[in-house]
Write an enzyme that holds these catalytic residues in place. Sequence first.
Site, PDB file in Angstrom:
ATOM      1  N   ASN A  74      15.388   1.903  -0.782  1.00  0.00           N
ATOM      2  CA  ASN A  74      14.870   2.981  -1.425  1.00  0.00           C
ATOM      3  C   ASN A  74      13.484   3.550  -1.170  1.00  0.00           C
ATOM      4  O   ASN A  74      12.808   4.502  -2.010  1.00  0.00           O
ATOM      5  CB  ASN A  74      14.895   2.798  -2.914  1.00  0.00           C
ATOM      6  CG  ASN A  74      14.196   1.546  -3.444  1.00  0.00           C
ATOM      7  OD1 ASN A  74      13.244   1.150  -2.723  1.00  0.00           O
ATOM      8  ND2 ASN A  74      14.256   1.504  -4.753  1.00  0.00           N
ATOM      9  N   HIS A 108      10.727   1.729  -1.326  1.00  0.00           N
ATOM     10  CA  HIS A 108       9.678   1.032  -1.733  1.00  0.00           C
ATOM     11  C   HIS A 108       8.703   0.128  -0.936  1.00  0.00           C
ATOM     12  O   HIS A 108       9.296  -0.172   0.063  1.00  0.00           O
ATOM     13  CB  HIS A 108       9.978   0.152  -3.116  1.00  0.00           C
ATOM     14  CG  HIS A 108      10.775  -1.228  -2.572  1.00  0.00           C
ATOM     15  ND1 HIS A 108      11.737  -1.554  -3.430  1.00  0.00           N
ATOM     16  CD2 HIS A 108      10.462  -2.117  -1.698  1.00  0.00           C
ATOM     17  CE1 HIS A 108      12.125  -2.704  -2.689  1.00  0.00           C
ATOM     18  NE2 HIS A 108      11.332  -3.127  -1.773  1.00  0.00           N
TER      19      HIS A 108
HETATM   20  C1  GLP Z   1      11.326  -6.957  -0.771  1.00  0.00           C
HETATM   21  C2  GLP Z   1      10.098  -6.715  -0.949  1.00  0.00           C
HETATM   22  C3  GLP Z   1       9.094  -5.827   0.022  1.00  0.00           C
HETATM   23  C4  GLP Z   1      10.009  -5.929   1.226  1.00  0.00           C
HETATM   24  C5  GLP Z   1      11.291  -5.279   0.886  1.00  0.00           C
HETATM   25  C6  GLP Z   1      12.318  -5.518   1.952  1.00  0.00           C
HETATM   26  O1  GLP Z   1      11.926  -6.600  -2.298  1.00  0.00           O
HETATM   27  N1  GLP Z   1       9.307  -6.782  -2.331  1.00  0.00           N
HETATM   28  O2  GLP Z   1       7.912  -6.350   0.267  1.00  0.00           O
HETATM   29  O3  GLP Z   1       9.461  -5.005   2.222  1.00  0.00           O
HETATM   30  O4  GLP Z   1      12.110  -5.772  -0.127  1.00  0.00           O
HETATM   31  O5  GLP Z   1      13.093  -6.609   2.245  1.00  0.00           O
HETATM   32  P1  GLP Z   1      13.578  -6.964   3.618  1.00  0.00           P
HETATM   33  O6  GLP Z   1      12.676  -7.223   4.632  1.00  0.00           O
HETATM   34  O7  GLP Z   1      14.310  -8.442   3.153  1.00  0.00           O
HETATM   35  O8  GLP Z   1      14.766  -5.943   3.882  1.00  0.00           O
END
Ligand code: GLP
Length: 243
Positions: free
Chosen positions: A135, A137
């Site tokens: 999303n 973030h």
């Molecule tokens: C998590 C973390 C983020 C991370 C994101 C993506 O919830 N808080 O810092 O970048 O989500 O995660 P992933 O790398 O497992 O796709």
Amino acid sequence: MQIIIVENKEKVSLEAFNIVKNIILKNNQAVLGLATGSTPIGLYKLLIDSFKKEQLSFKDVTTCNLDEYVGLDRNHPQCYYHFMKEHLFDHIDISLENTFIPNGMAEDLEKECKHYEDVLNQHQVDVQILGVGSNGHIGFNEPMTPFDSITHVIELAQQTREDNARFFDAIEDVPTHAITMGISSILRAKKIILMATSEYKAQAIQQMIEGPVDLKCPASILQTHPDVVVIVDKDAARMLGNG
Ligand code: GLP
């Protein structure tokens, strides 16, 4: 923004590694801003390899992590303190007292946020590693988080809890809240590397790079930072340049 598109996730890790390695080689007291999630694990493996080959030392390096779940004990396998030990700290010569992660078990979470922001003010991050949520973030700054936010407690978006449910037994076990560096805390880093792989991130990457700077996509604020390198694989870059 510099955009680097490579073949696969191994090459994403390698590109990020080369930048981080050079920063540590130039400054053995570098401050690294670290991220969790599956995306940076390959980068951490390369840093560990290079420590084992005696090419890099972390003895005088400091690290500040982006975020931590609220309510998970430090021994919980999914808490980010545990993650960092498992995927990096336990395998290199870093001194644990130079590693900072918000304490999601603090009795007074507001006080912990203030304390963590003080830590960040005392350690300017030389290079911040970021992943991105589906999303948009960054850290745990969910859509609509103010761009001038500092370290704060955030209620996780349903989408984020669903995305992260794969690491837990059930979605009910995914914490509802987290402590995260704010967006303005993240932007204080001298350099930012955002890594993303897989088609699942393609839309967030497209909005981040080609969309307006908009609260709906927190990562879009990175367009305003003077030194951002986005490293993505072909799948995550799939929607770029389609108008
Ligand atoms: C998590 C973390 C983020 C991370 C994101 C993506 O919830 N808080 O810092 O970048 O989500 O995660 P992933 O790398 O497992 O796709």
